[in-house]
Scaffold this motif. Structure first.
Motif, short mmCIF file in Angstrom:
data_model
loop_
_atom_site.label_atom_id
_atom_site.label_comp_id
_atom_site.label_asym_id
_atom_site.label_seq_id
_atom_site.Cartn_x
_atom_site.Cartn_y
_atom_site.Cartn_z
N UNK A 222 0.83 -1.20 0.00
CA UNK A 222 0.00 0.00 0.00
C UNK A 222 0.87 1.25 0.00
N UNK A 223 0.22 2.42 -0.10
CA UNK A 223 0.96 3.67 -0.26
C UNK A 223 0.74 4.60 0.94
N UNK B 138 3.05 7.42 1.23
CA UNK B 138 3.93 8.57 0.96
C UNK B 138 3.19 9.90 1.15
N UNK B 139 3.82 10.81 1.91
CA UNK B 139 3.27 12.15 2.21
C UNK B 139 1.89 12.10 2.88
N UNK B 140 1.66 11.05 3.64
CA UNK B 140 0.38 10.95 4.36
C UNK B 140 0.62 10.66 5.84
N UNK B 141 -0.43 10.88 6.62
CA UNK B 141 -0.40 10.47 8.02
C UNK B 141 -0.74 8.99 8.06
N UNK B 142 0.08 8.19 8.72
CA UNK B 142 -0.20 6.75 8.82
C UNK B 142 -0.75 6.45 10.21
N UNK B 143 -1.85 5.73 10.25
CA UNK B 143 -2.44 5.35 11.54
C UNK B 143 -2.43 3.83 11.64
N UNK B 144 -1.58 3.31 12.51
CA UNK B 144 -1.50 1.86 12.73
C UNK B 144 -2.63 1.45 13.66
N UNK C 164 7.75 5.19 8.17
CA UNK C 164 8.53 6.43 8.02
C UNK C 164 9.48 6.30 6.83
N UNK C 165 10.11 5.13 6.70
CA UNK C 165 11.03 4.95 5.56
C UNK C 165 10.26 4.90 4.23
N UNK C 166 8.94 4.62 4.30
CA UNK C 166 8.13 4.60 3.07
C UNK C 166 7.53 5.98 2.78
N UNK C 167 7.89 6.99 3.61
CA UNK C 167 7.48 8.36 3.30
C UNK C 167 6.31 8.91 4.09
N UNK C 168 5.88 8.23 5.17
CA UNK C 168 4.76 8.75 5.97
C UNK C 168 5.21 10.02 6.72
N UNK C 169 4.32 11.02 6.79
CA UNK C 169 4.69 12.28 7.46
C UNK C 169 4.60 12.14 8.98
N UNK C 170 3.57 11.46 9.46
CA UNK C 170 3.42 11.23 10.90
C UNK C 170 2.91 9.81 11.09
N UNK C 171 3.24 9.21 12.23
CA UNK C 171 2.73 7.86 12.52
C UNK C 171 2.05 7.85 13.89
N UNK C 172 0.81 7.39 13.90
CA UNK C 172 0.07 7.18 15.14
C UNK C 172 -0.19 5.68 15.29
#
Length: 253
Positions: free
Chosen positions: A144-145, A147-153, A172-180
């Motif tokens: 999945x993609x 990049x330049x998005x907020x990722x919510x686990x 983060x290494x795939x380009x997520x801006x923030x991770x929750x």
């Protein structure tokens, strides 16, 4: 053990009905024999049998690790979902939630993640992980993609937090801006708190199915969603013989 004794004490004191409210079901991860240990016990079934034998007439629990555990019982089981509370938290606390991707840290949680992504109308992704042995993750592949998005686990449980911290690095290494990370049951055993502190999370959000006051003192990233209202409403509805279905998709006001 204390719960079983209390249920039994109520039963032999002529209680007409005993409902056990178990926010975090014990041994829920031991719900089948895995390939490696074909002599492994199915402890979730044993717990179900013990609850039934002690005299429980009804079980209320939340986000079972595997929903087929409900079939281990011959008594009614209400498996409540933290999902409505999670959706509410995302909308209230993540400003850019419309540009986010909901991510499952393993294939098992794909159903949970797609359901949340559908209701928020956003994309989802999942991480395929391979375990060499229990509690240790070997390698991970992101599908999945982000990049330049907020990722919510989103997951149902975090124990030693190895999986979600690995997953956060991957995102983060795939380009997520923030991770929750949003988890229903925060067990946080062993090195979990240190791992969370060192990982790149904005916040690790858990419900209070397990008390978190102590953990919050030691880690500023941990935030709590209070689910007491959902359980209270479920207790009220079952006691009065009303439908509990409403709680599967709504947070009680």
């Amino acid at each position: 053990m204390e719960l079983l004794i209390m249920i039994n004490a109520c039963k032999i004191a002529s209680a007409s009905r005993v409902t056990a409210v178990i926010p975090c079901f014990p041994y829920a991860r031991q719900d089948k024999k895995d390939k490696v240990g074909s002599r492994a016990p199915i402890s979730a079934k044993l717990v179900a049998n013990m609850l039934s034998v002690s005299g429980a007439n009804h079980i209320i629990t939340m986000d079972l690790h595997a929903s087929q555990i409900q079939g281990f019982f011959d008594i009614p089981v209400d498996n409540l979902y933290a999902e409505p509370a999670v959706l509410k938290w995302i909308k209230e606390n993540i400003n850019e939630w419309k540009n986010c991707t909901i991510v499952s840290p393993d294939a098992g949680g794909a159903k949970r993640v797609t359901s949340i992504a559908d209701r928020l109308n956003v994309d989802f992704a999942l991480i395929h992980k391979e375990r060499k042995k229990a509690n240790e993750v070997d390698r991970m592949v992101l599908v999945g993609d982000v990049k330049d998005r907020v990722a919510i686990l989103v997951d149902d449980m975090a124990d030693t937090c190895g999986t979600i911290c690995h997953a956060a690095d991957k995102l983060v290494s795939a380009g997520a801006t923030k991770v929750y990370a949003i988890l229903t049951h925060g067990i946080f055993s062993g090195p979990a708190i240190t791992r969370i502190d060192n990982a790149c999370f904005e916040a690790v959000v858990v419900t209070n199915t397990i008390p978190q006051e102590d953990k919050m003192k030691h880690c500023s990233k941990i935030q709590v969603i209070d689910i007491s209202m959902i359980l209270a409403e479920a207790i009220r509805r079952t006691h009065n013989g009303e439908s509990v279905s409403y709680l599967f998709s709504h947070v009680p006001l």
